[in-house]
Motif scaffolding. Structure first.
Motif, PDB file in Angstrom:
ATOM      1  N   ALA A  29      -2.959  -7.391   7.699  1.00 48.45           N
ATOM      2  CA  ALA A  29      -4.046  -6.471   8.062  1.00 48.45           C
ATOM      3  C   ALA A  29      -4.226  -5.393   6.992  1.00 48.45           C
ATOM      4  N   ALA A  30      -3.126  -4.895   6.451  1.00 47.50           N
ATOM      5  CA  ALA A  30      -3.207  -3.867   5.412  1.00 47.50           C
ATOM      6  C   ALA A  30      -3.822  -4.437   4.132  1.00 47.50           C
ATOM      7  N   ILE A  31      -3.438  -5.658   3.768  1.00 50.17           N
ATOM      8  CA  ILE A  31      -4.037  -6.298   2.600  1.00 50.17           C
ATOM      9  C   ILE A  31      -5.547  -6.457   2.811  1.00 50.17           C
ATOM     10  N   ALA A  32      -5.927  -6.907   3.999  1.00 57.09           N
ATOM     11  CA  ALA A  32      -7.351  -7.089   4.298  1.00 57.09           C
ATOM     12  C   ALA A  32      -8.105  -5.773   4.167  1.00 57.09           C
ATOM     13  N   PHE A  33      -7.560  -4.689   4.693  1.00 57.32           N
ATOM     14  CA  PHE A  33      -8.229  -3.383   4.581  1.00 57.32           C
ATOM     15  C   PHE A  33      -8.402  -2.996   3.116  1.00 57.32           C
ATOM     16  N   HIS A  34      -7.325  -3.086   2.345  1.00 55.41           N
ATOM     17  CA  HIS A  34      -7.382  -2.639   0.958  1.00 55.41           C
ATOM     18  C   HIS A  34      -8.267  -3.525   0.074  1.00 55.41           C
ATOM     19  N   THR A  35      -8.355  -4.814   0.400  1.00 54.75           N
ATOM     20  CA  THR A  35      -9.192  -5.703  -0.411  1.00 54.75           C
ATOM     21  C   THR A  35     -10.631  -5.740   0.088  1.00 54.75           C
ATOM     22  N   GLU A  36     -10.824  -5.884   1.385  1.00 52.76           N
ATOM     23  CA  GLU A  36     -12.172  -6.048   1.932  1.00 52.76           C
ATOM     24  C   GLU A  36     -12.927  -4.732   2.069  1.00 52.76           C
ATOM     25  N   VAL A  37     -12.228  -3.662   2.424  1.00 50.26           N
ATOM     26  CA  VAL A  37     -12.899  -2.383   2.635  1.00 50.26           C
ATOM     27  C   VAL A  37     -12.910  -1.540   1.360  1.00 50.26           C
ATOM     28  N   LEU A  38     -11.738  -1.439   0.701  1.00 50.07           N
ATOM     29  CA  LEU A  38     -11.648  -0.599  -0.494  1.00 50.07           C
ATOM     30  C   LEU A  38     -11.974  -1.345  -1.780  1.00 50.07           C
ATOM     31  N   ASP A  50      16.674  -8.824  -0.385  1.00 54.11           N
ATOM     32  CA  ASP A  50      17.672  -7.766  -0.612  1.00 54.11           C
ATOM     33  C   ASP A  50      17.234  -6.453   0.015  1.00 54.11           C
ATOM     34  N   ALA A  51      15.945  -6.147  -0.049  1.00 55.31           N
ATOM     35  CA  ALA A  51      15.411  -4.910   0.510  1.00 55.31           C
ATOM     36  C   ALA A  51      14.902  -5.092   1.934  1.00 55.31           C
ATOM     37  N   ASP A  52      14.875  -6.330   2.421  1.00 58.79           N
ATOM     38  CA  ASP A  52      14.443  -6.651   3.779  1.00 58.79           C
ATOM     39  C   ASP A  52      12.974  -6.268   4.011  1.00 58.79           C
ATOM     40  N   VAL A  53      12.128  -6.555   2.985  1.00 56.19           N
ATOM     41  CA  VAL A  53      10.708  -6.223   3.087  1.00 56.19           C
ATOM     42  C   VAL A  53       9.834  -7.363   2.584  1.00 56.19           C
ATOM     43  N   ALA A  54       8.641  -7.432   3.148  1.00 52.86           N
ATOM     44  CA  ALA A  54       7.547  -8.227   2.598  1.00 52.86           C
ATOM     45  C   ALA A  54       6.646  -7.212   1.919  1.00 52.86           C
ATOM     46  N   GLU A  55       6.165  -7.552   0.731  1.00 50.78           N
ATOM     47  CA  GLU A  55       5.396  -6.568  -0.003  1.00 50.78           C
ATOM     48  C   GLU A  55       4.239  -7.209  -0.742  1.00 50.78           C
ATOM     49  N   ALA A  56       3.253  -6.369  -1.026  1.00 53.62           N
ATOM     50  CA  ALA A  56       2.087  -6.793  -1.788  1.00 53.62           C
ATOM     51  C   ALA A  56       1.723  -5.675  -2.738  1.00 53.62           C
ATOM     52  N   MET A  57       1.332  -6.054  -3.950  1.00 53.05           N
ATOM     53  CA  MET A  57       0.879  -5.086  -4.948  1.00 53.05           C
ATOM     54  C   MET A  57      -0.622  -5.272  -5.121  1.00 53.05           C
ATOM     55  N   LEU A  58      -1.365  -4.173  -5.077  1.00 50.00           N
ATOM     56  CA  LEU A  58      -2.816  -4.201  -5.211  1.00 50.00           C
ATOM     57  C   LEU A  58      -3.250  -3.235  -6.302  1.00 50.00           C
ATOM     58  N   ALA A  59      -4.383  -3.540  -6.917  1.00 51.93           N
ATOM     59  CA  ALA A  59      -4.885  -2.707  -8.007  1.00 51.93           C
ATOM     60  C   ALA A  59      -6.399  -2.621  -7.948  1.00 51.93           C
ATOM     61  N   VAL A  60      -6.915  -1.623  -8.634  1.00 52.61           N
ATOM     62  CA  VAL A  60      -8.356  -1.494  -8.825  1.00 52.61           C
ATOM     63  C   VAL A  60      -8.787  -2.633  -9.752  1.00 52.61           C
ATOM     64  N   PRO A  61      -9.869  -3.345  -9.443  1.00 51.99           N
ATOM     65  CA  PRO A  61     -10.317  -4.431 -10.325  1.00 51.99           C
ATOM     66  C   PRO A  61     -10.507  -3.936 -11.756  1.00 51.99           C
ATOM     67  N   GLY A  62      -9.964  -4.702 -12.691  1.00 54.24           N
ATOM     68  CA  GLY A  62     -10.056  -4.336 -14.093  1.00 54.24           C
ATOM     69  C   GLY A  62      -8.965  -3.391 -14.554  1.00 54.24           C
ATOM     70  N   ALA A  63      -8.171  -2.876 -13.629  1.00 52.65           N
ATOM     71  CA  ALA A  63      -7.089  -1.943 -13.973  1.00 52.65           C
ATOM     72  C   ALA A  63      -5.753  -2.473 -13.460  1.00 52.65           C
ATOM     73  N   GLU A  64      -5.610  -3.783 -13.448  1.00 55.85           N
ATOM     74  CA  GLU A  64      -4.397  -4.390 -12.895  1.00 55.85           C
ATOM     75  C   GLU A  64      -3.133  -3.965 -13.633  1.00 55.85           C
ATOM     76  N   GLY A  65      -3.243  -3.550 -14.878  1.00 56.98           N
ATOM     77  CA  GLY A  65      -2.079  -3.115 -15.645  1.00 56.98           C
ATOM     78  C   GLY A  65      -1.708  -1.664 -15.403  1.00 56.98           C
ATOM     79  N   GLY A  66      -2.481  -0.954 -14.595  1.00 61.10           N
ATOM     80  CA  GLY A  66      -2.217   0.468 -14.344  1.00 61.10           C
ATOM     81  C   GLY A  66      -1.464   0.693 -13.048  1.00 61.10           C
ATOM     82  N   THR A  67      -1.539   1.904 -12.573  1.00 60.95           N
ATOM     83  CA  THR A  67      -0.870   2.279 -11.333  1.00 60.95           C
ATOM     84  C   THR A  67      -1.399   1.419 -10.182  1.00 60.95           C
ATOM     85  N   GLN A  68      -0.476   0.958  -9.335  1.00 62.30           N
ATOM     86  CA  GLN A  68      -0.849   0.078  -8.236  1.00 62.30           C
ATOM     87  C   GLN A  68      -0.457   0.676  -6.893  1.00 62.30           C
ATOM     88  N   VAL A  69      -0.943   0.059  -5.831  1.00 59.53           N
ATOM     89  CA  VAL A  69      -0.561   0.385  -4.463  1.00 59.53           C
ATOM     90  C   VAL A  69       0.352  -0.728  -3.989  1.00 59.53           C
TER      91      VAL A  69
END
Length: 163
Positions: A29-38, A50-69
């Motif tokens: 749901a969080a991925i959908a919000f960040h991709t579809e809405v933002l 090891d960290a007991d997490v599922a994770e996703a990295m998202l970026a502003v289109p065209g700025a994938e090499g910069g700071t991510q969420v």
């Protein structure tokens, strides 16, 4: 500039703001919000056992090499993210800085009296090495130190899973 004011940047250890971590109850749901809405793009997804997490990295289109969420969801009720969600609810969980050498950066921060969560860095996203500054020593913010894995770790990289 004195050594305390210069901090990790004095040795070139501090490179950039790597990402901002957000704890979420439902990763899809969080991925959908960040991709579809933002309009962000999903650039990487993995489970870090090891960290007991599922994770996703998202970026502003065209700025994938910069700071991510980074969106973080608990894999089990014992996960640190599950405990964070129970205590604080969904929201900002960490601020991550890219460093050239996480072992050296950790040592320098310990020399300055800061507590780090791990004695030895642990595997992080995209096979990086990470450590964390205790939030009580960083103004209430969980600060992550990230040393990227050698080679490409952003734009154009294929997802790699930690085992």
């Amino acid at each position: 500039m004195d050594a305390v004011a210069a901090g990790l940047s004095e040795d070139g250890l501090l490179r950039a703001i790597d990402h901002v971590g957000v704890a979420v109850a439902d990763l899809d749901a969080a991925i959908a919000f960040h991709t579809e809405v933002l309009g962000l793009v999903l650039v990487h997804r993995e489970e870090n056992l090891d960290a007991d997490v599922a994770e996703a990295m998202l970026a502003v289109p065209g700025a994938e090499g910069g700071t991510q969420v980074q969106l973080l969801a608990a894999l089990t009720p014992e996960s640190p993210i599950a405990r964070f969600l129970a205590r604080s609810g969904p929201g900002l969980q960490q601020l991550a800085y890219e460093v050239s050498d996480v072992v050296l950066a950790s040592a320098r921060l310990r020399e300055r009296g800061l507590r780090l969560l791990y004695d030895v860095p642990r595997p992080g996203t995209r096979q990086s090495l990470v450590n964390f500054v205790h939030p009580h020593d960083a103004g209430g913010v969980l600060v992550e130190l990230v040393e990227p894995a050698p080679g490409p770790h952003r734009q154009g990289e294929e997802s790699r899973e930690l085992s």
